[in-house]
Write a protein that holds these residues in place. Structure first.
Motif, PDB file in Angstrom:
ATOM      1  N   HIS A 187       0.965  -1.089  -0.045  1.00 18.89           N
ATOM      2  CA  HIS A 187      -0.148   0.008   0.035  1.00 18.89           C
ATOM      3  C   HIS A 187       1.028   1.231  -0.086  1.00 18.89           C
ATOM      4  N   HIS A 206      -4.797   2.077   0.472  1.00 20.24           N
ATOM      5  CA  HIS A 206      -4.680   1.063  -0.817  1.00 20.24           C
ATOM      6  C   HIS A 206      -4.188   1.959  -1.840  1.00 20.24           C
ATOM      7  N   THR A 207      -3.177   1.332  -2.662  1.00 17.14           N
ATOM      8  CA  THR A 207      -2.717   1.904  -3.789  1.00 17.14           C
ATOM      9  C   THR A 207      -3.747   2.242  -4.802  1.00 17.14           C
ATOM     10  N   GLY A 208      -4.623   1.386  -5.142  1.00 18.75           N
ATOM     11  CA  GLY A 208      -5.692   2.243  -6.000  1.00 18.75           C
ATOM     12  C   GLY A 208      -6.568   3.190  -5.377  1.00 18.75           C
ATOM     13  N   CYS A 209      -6.713   3.075  -4.013  1.00 20.06           N
ATOM     14  CA  CYS A 209      -7.656   4.294  -3.446  1.00 20.06           C
ATOM     15  C   CYS A 209      -6.875   5.366  -3.789  1.00 20.06           C
ATOM     16  N   ASN A 229      -4.467   6.279  -5.910  1.00 22.32           N
ATOM     17  CA  ASN A 229      -4.534   6.749  -7.283  1.00 22.32           C
ATOM     18  C   ASN A 229      -5.903   7.136  -7.676  1.00 22.32           C
ATOM     19  N   SER A 230      -6.772   6.997  -7.107  1.00 24.50           N
ATOM     20  CA  SER A 230      -8.165   7.242  -7.725  1.00 24.50           C
ATOM     21  C   SER A 230      -8.943   8.177  -6.859  1.00 24.50           C
TER      22      SER A 230
END
Length: 102
Positions: free
Chosen positions: A66, A85-88, A90-91
């Motif tokens: 993360h 979280h990496t996706g959270c 980035n978004s």
């Protein structure tokens, strides 16, 4: 004679990443609508505790890679760090969630 797969020059490209004193690698500075943030990637092998992601409000379990982010200004302290979280992370610019955590 075998070919070399890397440039002959020993000069390395400059990076905006800087080492941190924690021994967990490099941090980078990212700019968002709420200001500048220092962001560090935590590899799965180094993730050893449970955290709550401010982007989705779900747990980040041990062993899950993360990012950690905190304000880049002089008022940002250890207490301001947030594990995402990496996706959270980035978004977050698209969704608008997680801003205003200061």
């Amino acid at each position: 004679m075998p070919r070399r797969n890397r440039p002959k020059s020993s000069r390395r490209p400059e990076s905006t990443a800087r080492p941190l004193g924690s021994g967990f690698g490099f941090a980078r500075t990212e700019t968002g609508p709420d200001g500048d943030w220092i962001v560090r990637t935590v590899p799965a092998a180094q993730a050893q505790k449970d955290y709550r992601c401010p982007g989705c409000d779900h747990e980040i379990r041990p062993g899950v890679g993360h990012v950690v982010a905190w304000p880049a200004d002089e008022y940002g302290t250890v207490r301001d760090r947030r594990h995402w979280h990496t996706g959270c992370w980035n978004s977050r610019k698209r969704s608008g969630r997680g801003f205003g955590l200061r």
